[in-house]
Design a protein around this motif. Sequence first.
Motif, PDB file in Angstrom:
ATOM      1  N   UNK A 170       0.848  -1.192   0.000  1.00 17.41           N
ATOM      2  CA  UNK A 170       0.000   0.000   0.000  1.00 17.41           C
ATOM      3  C   UNK A 170       0.887   1.246   0.000  1.00 17.41           C
ATOM      4  N   UNK A 171       0.360   2.322  -0.580  1.00 13.55           N
ATOM      5  CA  UNK A 171       1.047   3.616  -0.556  1.00 13.55           C
ATOM      6  C   UNK A 171       0.011   4.716  -0.621  1.00 13.55           C
ATOM      7  N   UNK A 172       0.435   5.931  -0.295  1.00 16.33           N
ATOM      8  CA  UNK A 172      -0.452   7.096  -0.308  1.00 16.33           C
ATOM      9  C   UNK A 172       0.072   8.096  -1.327  1.00 16.33           C
ATOM     10  N   UNK A 173      -0.847   8.674  -2.090  1.00  6.45           N
ATOM     11  CA  UNK A 173      -0.509   9.744  -3.029  1.00  6.45           C
ATOM     12  C   UNK A 173      -1.228  11.017  -2.589  1.00  6.45           C
ATOM     13  N   UNK A 174      -0.579  12.146  -2.808  1.00  8.03           N
ATOM     14  CA  UNK A 174      -1.168  13.449  -2.501  1.00  8.03           C
ATOM     15  C   UNK A 174      -1.340  14.197  -3.805  1.00  8.03           C
ATOM     16  N   UNK A 175      -2.549  14.701  -4.016  1.00 10.04           N
ATOM     17  CA  UNK A 175      -2.859  15.474  -5.221  1.00 10.04           C
ATOM     18  C   UNK A 175      -3.366  16.852  -4.817  1.00 10.04           C
ATOM     19  N   UNK A 176      -3.037  17.853  -5.610  1.00  8.69           N
ATOM     20  CA  UNK A 176      -3.534  19.206  -5.403  1.00  8.69           C
ATOM     21  C   UNK A 176      -4.455  19.575  -6.555  1.00  8.69           C
ATOM     22  N   UNK A 177      -5.570  20.234  -6.214  1.00 15.27           N
ATOM     23  CA  UNK A 177      -6.531  20.660  -7.236  1.00 15.27           C
ATOM     24  C   UNK A 177      -6.422  22.166  -7.434  1.00 15.27           C
ATOM     25  N   UNK A 178      -6.184  22.554  -8.676  1.00 10.04           N
ATOM     26  CA  UNK A 178      -6.103  23.964  -9.043  1.00 10.04           C
ATOM     27  C   UNK A 178      -6.719  24.122 -10.419  1.00 10.04           C
ATOM     28  N   UNK A 179      -7.540  25.123 -10.607  1.00 14.64           N
ATOM     29  CA  UNK A 179      -8.204  25.390 -11.894  1.00 14.64           C
ATOM     30  C   UNK A 179      -8.991  24.165 -12.372  1.00 14.64           C
ATOM     31  N   UNK A 180      -9.568  23.427 -11.431  1.00 16.53           N
ATOM     32  CA  UNK A 180     -10.430  22.303 -11.793  1.00 16.53           C
ATOM     33  C   UNK A 180      -9.735  20.989 -12.093  1.00 16.53           C
ATOM     34  N   UNK A 181      -8.411  20.951 -12.019  1.00 17.13           N
ATOM     35  CA  UNK A 181      -7.665  19.725 -12.337  1.00 17.13           C
ATOM     36  C   UNK A 181      -6.786  19.303 -11.164  1.00 17.13           C
TER      37      UNK A 181
END
Length: 79
Positions: free
Chosen positions: A6-17
Amino acid sequence: MLCVEVFVAVELKSCGSYLQVAQTRCSDLTTKPVWNEKFNLELQSVDSLRVILYSQTSGKALSIASQELKVSLFESLFE
């Protein structure tokens, strides 16, 4: 025997993406995985942050849980 990690990913949302900006190392599957990893993230102009837990088997990753956090909830911490 099948190896599952298992692993964790971090995503950032900017301008709808969303854009993935960080990922932990893989850890053996357990009910209480611990990563103890730190990431420095630039949150300026970001709407939200999403944390996704993945299960990986034979090199194929499958999202098994996620949580989205609105960055505006943290603004008072940085003032």
